[in-house]
Design a protein around this motif. Structure first.
Motif, short mmCIF file in Angstrom:
data_model
loop_
_atom_site.label_atom_id
_atom_site.label_comp_id
_atom_site.label_asym_id
_atom_site.label_seq_id
_atom_site.Cartn_x
_atom_site.Cartn_y
_atom_site.Cartn_z
N LYS A 90 32.59 -47.06 41.35
CA LYS A 90 33.73 -46.78 41.96
C LYS A 90 33.80 -47.76 42.99
O LYS A 90 35.07 -48.15 43.49
CB LYS A 90 33.55 -45.54 42.68
N ASN A 91 32.78 -48.84 43.01
CA ASN A 91 33.18 -49.80 44.10
C ASN A 91 33.03 -51.51 43.54
O ASN A 91 33.59 -52.28 44.39
CB ASN A 91 31.93 -49.75 45.12
N PHE A 92 33.24 -51.41 42.37
CA PHE A 92 33.08 -52.78 41.72
C PHE A 92 33.49 -52.72 40.26
O PHE A 92 32.98 -51.82 39.53
CB PHE A 92 31.45 -53.45 41.49
N ASN A 93 34.43 -53.55 40.10
CA ASN A 93 34.80 -53.52 38.58
C ASN A 93 34.30 -54.96 37.76
O ASN A 93 34.71 -56.07 38.27
CB ASN A 93 36.69 -53.96 38.69
N PRO A 94 33.54 -54.57 36.98
CA PRO A 94 32.74 -55.79 36.07
C PRO A 94 33.79 -56.42 35.36
O PRO A 94 33.34 -57.72 34.70
CB PRO A 94 31.58 -54.86 35.37
N GLU A 95 34.91 -55.90 35.04
CA GLU A 95 35.93 -56.51 33.83
C GLU A 95 36.62 -57.81 34.97
O GLU A 95 36.77 -58.73 34.40
CB GLU A 95 36.79 -55.65 33.45
N THR A 96 36.84 -57.36 36.03
CA THR A 96 37.53 -58.25 37.03
C THR A 96 36.83 -58.95 37.86
O THR A 96 37.14 -59.92 38.58
CB THR A 96 38.73 -57.70 37.81
#
Length: 220
Positions: A90-96
């Motif tokens: 919820k705190n980190f987007n691995p795709e971006t």
């Protein structure tokens, strides 16, 4: 400081740190940076803990530290808990490769805790906690901070892999003196079997940092 940027240059820096994360997740991490301690860049992106569990841990260790401000173990656990919470899905987007506002907030708090922890331990932290600090600085796009934290690691564990990491961060921070010194130490400490790999990693670091710095100059 090289990475305190606004406007068009800020976009270029985002590209730099994406490249940095990719490089670390590839050759350098596989080569062994941080292999002797728990934690590392991969873990901050894995989101292994649930949000609620991570929040509970942060609260628990913060309360322990409040009860006893000299509790080194509580501080170590608090830093690790903030690290896990920042890397929660919820705190980190691995795709971006981007942290949310809440994720960055935890990294900033971790950075503050790290500064207090260094004072608490007379600049003698354990390696796992130092690795969390490095990852937090990278998440905040602060190569200067990552360099300083990695210097603590190399002092405690001087080996070729750790000096390669120091060279990488210092190169991105624009600190050519530290980068050059780290390069020399990486070559010196490399074992016979490691020398070829170390030479290749040094070349990649120079190529990567050179390309990214050129991109920044084009954005000025």
């Amino acid at each position: 400081m090289l990475f305190d940027l606004q406007g068009p240059r800020k976009t270029a820096v985002k590209v730099i740190y994406l490249g940095l994360a990719i490089l670390m997740a590839g050759g350098l991490v596989l080569f062994g940076i941080g292999s002797s301690v728990n934690g590392g860049l991969a873990n901050v992106f894995s989101g292994e803990d649930s949000t609620s569990a991570a929040k509970d841990n942060v609260k628990k260790y913060a309360e322990q530290l409040q009860a006893n401000p000299k509790n080194e173990k509580a501080m170590q656990n608090l830093i690790a808990a903030r690290y896990s919470l920042a890397g929660d899905p919820k705190n980190f987007n691995p795709e971006t490769n981007e942290f949310t506002v809440d994720g960055k907030a935890q990294l900033k708090l971790l950075k503050d805790d790290w500064a207090d922890y260094l004072k608490m331990t007379d600049n003698k932290p354990n390696l796992a906690t130092a690795n969390y600090a490095v990852s937090a600085y990278l998440g905040l796009e602060d190569a200067k901070g990552a360099t300083a934290a990695q210097q603590v690691i190399t002092e405690k564990q001087p080996n070729a892999a750790n000096y390669l990491a120091l060279m990488l961060y210092a190169s991105y921070a624009g600190n050519t003196i530290v980068a050059s010194g780290a390069e020399v130490q990486a070559k010196r400490l490399a074992t016979k079997d490691e020398k070829k790999d170390v030479a290749q990693q040094i070349k990649e670091i120079k190529d990567q940092s050179g390309d990214r710095n050129e991109q920044i100059q084009k954005q000025i």
